[in-house]
Design an enzyme around this catalytic site. Structure first.
Site, short mmCIF file in Angstrom:
data_model
loop_
_atom_site.label_atom_id
_atom_site.label_comp_id
_atom_site.label_asym_id
_atom_site.label_seq_id
_atom_site.Cartn_x
_atom_site.Cartn_y
_atom_site.Cartn_z
N GLU A 163 0.84 -1.33 -0.01
CA GLU A 163 0.02 -0.14 -0.03
C GLU A 163 0.96 1.43 -0.09
O GLU A 163 1.61 1.42 0.97
CB GLU A 163 -0.97 -0.13 1.21
CG GLU A 163 -1.91 1.05 1.38
CD GLU A 163 -2.54 1.03 2.69
OE1 GLU A 163 -2.17 0.29 3.62
OE2 GLU A 163 -4.00 1.48 2.54
N GLU A 257 -12.05 1.35 5.20
CA GLU A 257 -11.07 1.54 6.44
C GLU A 257 -11.14 2.88 6.88
O GLU A 257 -10.56 3.61 6.24
CB GLU A 257 -9.54 1.22 5.70
CG GLU A 257 -8.32 1.35 6.89
CD GLU A 257 -7.10 1.16 6.49
OE1 GLU A 257 -6.33 0.19 7.20
OE2 GLU A 257 -6.79 2.02 5.57
#
Ligand code: LER
Ligand code: MN
Length: 278
Positions: A163, A257
């Site tokens: 990420e 998230e």
């Protein structure tokens, strides 16, 4: 033949992040009692739950699997960043023992992940450039660690997704261009990217252009609005973002998230309502 982009996004597979243990990380929307949280997540209409697991040794896998199945949820991805947040493990620590323990920690996720058919997320366990360490050397350590982990994962048909994370959280791989370069260096086809709209809003000049540039290298996708609240609470255009994602051919999961505000239940419900309207 004229090619027209689809006017609506097909039904997305939606999941939300749940930490299997207490954690300092703010944007794990759900923490605390596992069964209560899984029941809530399923009742709001999510198809899956992304599990943040600091150390697989601390998890009762049978119990976890039984509960996930009981609430008819799938597990698309396992987050690993709490090993950095709570224990300071990283692939780029100057201490070779810490680097070795970090690599072994990621490899120890392989049995859990293969159980669920999930992917392994490489977030903050990549580390930061520590004082006295040269950036190029930290990148070399990162490439070596990722090669070793992705080769071990490939034996079980597992994929890893790194990420890009914004500059305020790490000094290593902040944007998609750097993520794509890293993929080239690691050179294994089971290693790709996890894109997160919160980080993209800080680092990418044009979110949609970056999604198009990553294309088939997108293995997983996190959503939070510009303020890291639930989608719909800030100024990001999720319709445009998700249409662009779909147009790349991505058929994976879209995982919430975001910060549990005003509280986890409200955030999860408002987030899914906003995303399902698209
Ligand atoms: C984890 O997925 C993430 O987005 C990072 O901000 C962790 O700190
Ligand atoms: Mn994320």
């Amino acid at each position: 033949m004229v090619h027209r982009p689809p006017s609506t996004v097909k039904r997305m597979k939606l999941s939300i992040v749940l930490s299997t243990q207490q954690a300092q990380f703010q944007a794990a929307t759900f923490k605390g009692d596992l069964e209560t949280n899984l029941a809530r997540i399923a009742s709001f209409g999510y198809d899956g739950v992304e599990l943040a697991i600091r150390d697989p040794k601390l998890v009762d896998l049978d119990n976890l699997e039984g509960l996930v199945r009981k609430y008819n949820l799938r597990v698309p991805a396992i987050g690993t960043g709490q090993a950095w947040g709570e224990e300071g493990l990283s692939f780029t620590d100057p201490d070779p023992i810490v680097r070795r323990v970090s690599i072994e920690r990621i490899k120890s996720h392989i049995p859990v992940v293969s159980h669920f058919g999930a992917i392994i997320i490489i977030g903050l366990i990549r580390g930061i450039v520590k004082p006295g360490v040269d950036h190029a050397l930290a990148m070399d350590w990162l490439v070596e660690a990722l090669r070793e982990c992705s080769e071990a994962a490939r034996l079980k048909d597992i994929r890893l997704a790194l990420e890009p994370i914004n500059r305020y959280e790490t000094t290593l791989v902040n944007n998609t261009a750097q993520g794509l370069e890293l993929i080239e260096r690691v050179g294994t086809d089971n290693f790709g990217l996890l894109l997160d709209t919160f980080h993209m809003n800080i680092e990418e000049p044009d979110i949609e252009a970056s999604i198009r540039a990553c294309g088939a290298r997108i293995f997983h996708f996190h959503v939070a609005d510009s303020n890291r609240w639930y989608p719909g609470a800030g100024h990001l255009n999720f319709k445009s973002i998700l249409k662009t994602l779909e147009a790349t051919g991505y058929r994976g999961w879209v995982s919430g998230e975001f910060i549990p505000k005003p509280d986890a239940e409200m955030a999860a419900q408002k987030g899914i309502i906003h995303l399902r309207q698209i």
